[in-house]
Design an enzyme around this catalytic site. Structure first.
Site, PDB file in Angstrom:
ATOM      1  N   GLU A 175       0.728  -1.006   0.060  1.00  0.00           N
ATOM      2  CA  GLU A 175       0.024  -0.060   0.087  1.00  0.00           C
ATOM      3  C   GLU A 175       1.016   1.295  -0.084  1.00  0.00           C
ATOM      4  O   GLU A 175       0.766   2.213  -0.618  1.00  0.00           O
ATOM      5  CB  GLU A 175      -0.838   0.090   1.370  1.00  0.00           C
ATOM      6  CG  GLU A 175      -1.944  -0.994   1.114  1.00  0.00           C
ATOM      7  CD  GLU A 175      -3.093  -0.977   2.231  1.00  0.00           C
ATOM      8  OE1 GLU A 175      -2.642  -0.106   3.339  1.00  0.00           O
ATOM      9  OE2 GLU A 175      -3.996  -1.710   2.194  1.00  0.00           O
ATOM     10  N   HIS A 209     -10.214   1.583   0.424  1.00  0.00           N
ATOM     11  CA  HIS A 209     -10.845   0.879   1.290  1.00  0.00           C
ATOM     12  C   HIS A 209     -12.233   0.781   1.601  1.00  0.00           C
ATOM     13  O   HIS A 209     -12.722   0.134   2.384  1.00  0.00           O
ATOM     14  CB  HIS A 209     -10.290   1.384   2.875  1.00  0.00           C
ATOM     15  CG  HIS A 209      -8.778   1.289   2.988  1.00  0.00           C
ATOM     16  ND1 HIS A 209      -8.042   2.291   2.454  1.00  0.00           N
ATOM     17  CD2 HIS A 209      -7.987   0.360   3.669  1.00  0.00           C
ATOM     18  CE1 HIS A 209      -6.681   1.877   2.711  1.00  0.00           C
ATOM     19  NE2 HIS A 209      -6.898   0.596   3.629  1.00  0.00           N
TER      20      HIS A 209
END
Length: 326
Positions: A175, A209
């Site tokens: 990420e 997310h």
């Protein structure tokens, strides 16, 4: 050596498009294969205790080892693809047309050089912010080498598992490389302002997310209450990840290294969301000291963020410029 350009070699719209492609590819890759996709029962179930329901035998949840293994492989490939895209852009727009030079500048811009971090200072910012929770752990004798700390439970069972590998190794590393190093290197080439790179670029990280909402909705029974839980959880996660992304973006820009953001990401994943109310209820006689620890940590963190105290000038943070110089 720092590259010099009379004008940004990449357009801001191109940087926006590539950022969206990075986020879409990273998240979308999780649903390309039957091995990485999640599956849930279509039945609704009302849960009296308000908790998550039991997993069905034919369902695939994100914590299933086979799902985690498949997702680790695919996100690793996507991360490598994003880095290759940055290399291609640098090779195309840079005067360093020679392959070796392009690889070198790609490595520097992605923050993969150890020499870019001259001290431990950037690695101490996240622990400073968590001074309150750390102090509460000290009161509960849960820190390493204290009475209730267990190397088996707190280290081996936590990290040496598929969930641990995902949460504390592959997740933070991939990420940060994609949403910090790759995204910010392109925005820098596009001449984006520091304000946008710090506060605007993490929006894609936050929205990446949002797909967890579908899992929450299904795990909590596919009811109206489950939908409400999914919405609230997603809204909080969007806010938290975007704010945290701003901190990591700033850390990357001011140090020019991807390692402090990765460490901070790992550390925050380990610590979780601070629970000051629960900590005060558990240690009522230490209420004041816990509150002071939280205040000192937050204030100290804010003071410690000043660029001048880092003692290092990165290619992304040139003095006297609101835009990273090339």
């Amino acid at each position: 050596m720092v590259e010099l350009y009379l004008a940004p070699p990449l357009s801001l719209s191109s940087a926006h498009i590539l950022t969206l492609l990075f986020a879409a590819t990273y998240v979308g890759s999780l649903y390309l294969s039957k091995y990485t996709r999640l599956s849930f029962s279509n039945k609704s179930s009302r849960l009296k205790n308000g908790g998550s329901r039991a997993k069905g035998s034919s369902e695939r949840w994100r914590d299933d080892p086979q799902v985690i293994r498949a997702r680790l492989v695919i996100v690793s490939l996507v991360t490598a693809l994003c880095c290759l895209t940055v290399y291609t852009v640098i090779h195309t727009v840079s005067w360093a047309k020679v392959c070796d030079h392009a690889w070198y500048y790609t490595k520097v811009r992605l923050g993969f050089t150890l020499s870019s971090v001259e001290s431990l200072y950037p690695f101490l910012l996240a622990p400073l912010l968590y001074l309150g929770p750390i102090y509460a752990s000290f009161l509960g004798e849960r820190l390493p080498f204290q009475f209730y700390f267990s190397w088996r439970t707190d280290v081996l069972d936590t990290f040496v598992s598929w969930q641990g590998v995902r949460n504390y190794i592959f997740g933070p590393i991939t990420e940060e490389i994609v949403f910090r190093a790759c995204v910010l290197s392109l925005y820098h080439l596009a001449g984006a302002t520091r304000t946008w790179m710090i506060f605007g670029s993490p929006i894609s990280f936050g929205f990446a997310h949002l797909h967890h909402a579908w899992e929450v909705y299904n795990r909590y029974g596919r009811t109206r209450t489950a939908l409400k839980n999914a919405a609230l959880t997603t809204l909080f996660q969007l806010s938290y990840t975007t704010l945290f992304g701003s901190f990591c973006a700033y850390l990357f820009l001011v140090t020019g290294s991807i390692y402090p953001p990765i460490f901070s990401h790992v550390f925050c994943n380990i610590m979780g969301i601070p629970q000051i109310g629960w900590e005060i209820r558990k240690f009522p006689t230490h209420k004041r000291s816990i509150q002071w620890a939280y205040c000192i940590g937050i204030i100290g963190f804010a003071i410690a963020l000043r660029p001048s105290v880092f003692g290092h000038v990165s290619i992304y943070w040139q003095p006297g410029s609101k835009v990273g110089k090339f």
